[in-house]
Design an enzyme around this catalytic site. Structure first.
Site, PDB file in Angstrom:
ATOM      1  N   ASP A 108       0.726  -1.124   0.130  1.00 35.30           N
ATOM      2  CA  ASP A 108       0.153   0.156  -0.044  1.00 35.30           C
ATOM      3  C   ASP A 108       1.078   1.585   0.158  1.00 35.30           C
ATOM      4  OD1 ASP A 108       0.922  -0.781   2.562  1.00 35.30           O
ATOM      5  OD2 ASP A 108      -0.554   0.155   3.553  1.00 35.30           O
ATOM      6  N   GLU A 162      13.205  -4.070  11.511  1.00 36.46           N
ATOM      7  CA  GLU A 162      14.005  -3.155  11.099  1.00 36.46           C
ATOM      8  C   GLU A 162      15.541  -3.174  11.575  1.00 36.46           C
ATOM      9  OE1 GLU A 162      11.966  -1.613  12.050  1.00 36.46           O
ATOM     10  OE2 GLU A 162      10.220  -1.033   9.691  1.00 36.46           O
TER      11      GLU A 162
HETATM   12  N1  UDP Z   1       0.027  -7.469   5.685  1.00 35.10           N
HETATM   13  C1  UDP Z   1       0.262  -8.839   6.205  1.00 35.10           C
HETATM   14  N2  UDP Z   1      -0.677  -9.456   7.552  1.00 35.10           N
HETATM   15  C2  UDP Z   1      -1.067  -8.847   7.911  1.00 35.10           C
HETATM   16  C3  UDP Z   1      -1.555  -7.764   7.523  1.00 35.10           C
HETATM   17  C4  UDP Z   1      -0.229  -7.266   6.885  1.00 35.10           C
HETATM   18  O1  UDP Z   1       0.794  -9.680   5.246  1.00 35.10           O
HETATM   19  O2  UDP Z   1      -2.245  -9.538   8.823  1.00 35.10           O
HETATM   20  C5  UDP Z   1       1.454  -6.922   4.948  1.00 35.10           C
HETATM   21  C6  UDP Z   1       0.194  -6.306   3.999  1.00 35.10           C
HETATM   22  O3  UDP Z   1      -0.033  -6.719   3.266  1.00 35.10           O
HETATM   23  C7  UDP Z   1       1.877  -4.721   3.815  1.00 35.10           C
HETATM   24  C8  UDP Z   1       2.221  -5.273   5.278  1.00 35.10           C
HETATM   25  O4  UDP Z   1       2.700  -6.970   5.234  1.00 35.10           O
HETATM   26  O5  UDP Z   1       2.491  -4.901   2.334  1.00 35.10           O
HETATM   27  C9  UDP Z   1       2.537  -4.154   5.617  1.00 35.10           C
HETATM   28  O6  UDP Z   1       1.394  -4.193   6.315  1.00 35.10           O
HETATM   29  P1  UDP Z   1       0.072  -2.727   6.964  1.00 35.10           P
HETATM   30  O7  UDP Z   1       0.307  -1.886   5.146  1.00 35.10           O
HETATM   31  O8  UDP Z   1      -0.739  -3.300   7.010  1.00 35.10           O
HETATM   32  O9  UDP Z   1       1.418  -2.145   7.910  1.00 35.10           O
HETATM   33  P2  UDP Z   1       1.476  -0.861   8.149  1.00 35.10           P
HETATM   34  O10 UDP Z   1       0.663  -0.122   6.790  1.00 35.10           O
HETATM   35  O11 UDP Z   1       1.031  -0.018   9.234  1.00 35.10           O
HETATM   36  O12 UDP Z   1       2.858  -0.473   8.122  1.00 35.10           O
HETATM   37 MN    MN Z   2       1.239   0.114   5.232  1.00 33.91          MN
END
Ligand code: UDP
Ligand code: MN
Length: 353
Positions: A207, A294
């Site tokens: 995203d 990280e």
């Molecule tokens: N993601 C995943 N499983 C989960 C939640 C998130 O594989 O249960 C993936 C999500 O699709 C994204 C990445 O891990 O590519 C980071 O998640 P998210 O974007 O929700 O996190 P944030 O934007 O809070 O860093």
């Molecule tokens: Mn994200």
């Protein structure tokens, strides 16, 4: 007498005639003289008009010259860019590959997010897209998106352990996301690109927003490259701080947990693939505090802060943003059918599966 009388009148007539003649000449001369004045005035007006026109034309010439200079400069720049890019496009294999790792999970906007990402990535030469579904098995819809990118790819899956996957409405929904998926991608790279020492590994969530220039930046990384990330950690931008004297990373502006070994976002770095092979145990972990993914990974690669290579014009340009797609509010009828993947119409399936 008569003769002498006549002869006496003659000179008078002649005189009159002469006087008349000269008067006419004088009048003629005078009228010509007046004409000349008029002519002079109108000539002067014409000259003034021409002068004004000359000024206008001179200004137009200057404008055109400036415009032509501008066009030439743009042309030159485009030629240089084209010359730079053409061989790369013809033979992208000359570029070091980018292993772009995307964890992804099932949700209503997943298809939309992955479609957008696929269309960003398809323009990037020599990129291997490793999509890891947080699922028990691969889904056809995602396979179609990944294939449609035309990129070399790995389509994998790794299910997040249930105890690590709490409900999003749960206030404790603070578990790290994408851990199992990124680790799956790492082991896939270690197995399938075992002999590969050229290339970089980048963790690109589904995203975020990526500027194409980010990819140009990361190809030259020798060990680990870093750069700013827009809109993250409650800040407009999180960035490494770079010394102006020796160009090395001397700190970070992150306000959230600034004492982490590497207080940076997942989108803020990429590492050389050779490190992935040299440190086969380096990976992400569910056992570390929040925000330490990280750092855990980079420490696992035995990296020191002073080894970080600042990219994106010494960390002054922003080429990636931690954007987040809003969770859509679905009515309960649609939400249930989406969760169960049941009773969806054809067009509904095309929207979300
Ligand atoms: N993601 C995943 N499983 C989960 C939640 C998130 O594989 O249960 C993936 C999500 O699709 C994204 C990445 O891990 O590519 C980071 O998640 P998210 O974007 O929700 O996190 P944030 O934007 O809070 O860093
Ligand atoms: Mn994200």
């Amino acid at each position: 007498m008569l003769g002498s009388g006549q002869s006496a009148k003659m000179p008078t007539k002649i005189v009159i005639a002469v006087v008349l003649f000269f008067s006419c000449q004088l009048l003629l001369f005078w009228s010509n003289f007046e004409d000349l004045d008029e002519k002079k005035a109108s000539l002067e007006a014409a000259v003034a008009r021409l002068e004004r026109r000359k000024d206008v034309l001179r200004k137009q010439i200057m404008d055109l010259e400036r415009e032509s200079f501008r066009i030439n400069k743009t042309l030159l720049r485009s030629e240089i860019l084209l010359k730079d890019r053409l061989p790369l496009l013809k033979n992208p294999r000359n570029l070091s590959p980018i292993f772009f790792v995307t964890p992804t999970h099932y949700r209503p906007a997943q298809k939309a997010d992955l479609t957008r990402l696929a269309q960003t990535l398809k323009a990037v030469p020599n990129l291997v897209w490793i999509v890891v579904e947080d699922a028990e098995k691969l889904s056809e819809g995602i396979a179609a998106i990944v294939k449609s990118s035309g990129l070399q790819y790995g389509h994998l899956h790794a299910l997040t352990p249930t105890n690590m996957k709490l409900n999003e409405s749960d206030p404790n929904w603070k578990v790290p996301r994408g851990v199992a998926q990124r680790n799956q991608a790492l082991s896939w790279i270690r197995t399938n690109f075992a002999g590969t020492v050229r290339g970089v590994v980048y963790f690109g969530d589904d995203d975020n927003t990526y500027d194409w220039r980010l990819f140009d930046e990361m190809r030259s990384i020798e060990k680990a490259g870093v750069w700013p990330v827009g809109i993250v950690g409650g800040q407009l931008v999180e960035t490494p701080m770079v010394s102006t004297t020796n160009g090395s990373v001397v700190g970070f502006n992150a306000r959230w947990k600034p004492n982490r070994p590497f207080p940076i976002d997942m989108a803020a770095f990429a590492v050389n693939v050779s490190l992935i092979h040299s440190y086969p145990n380096a990976q992400f972990s569910y056992e570390v505090p929040r925000g330490y993914q990280e750092s855990t990974f980079l420490v696992g690669l035995d990296l020191q802060r002073n080894e970080l290579e600042p990219k994106a014009a010494n960390c002054t340009e922003v080429y990636v943003w931690h954007t987040r797609t809003e969770h859509p509010k679905l009515n309960s009828f649609d939400r249930r059918r989406f969760q169960l993947r049941e009773n969806l119409t054809d067009v509904e399936r095309r929207a979300v599966l």
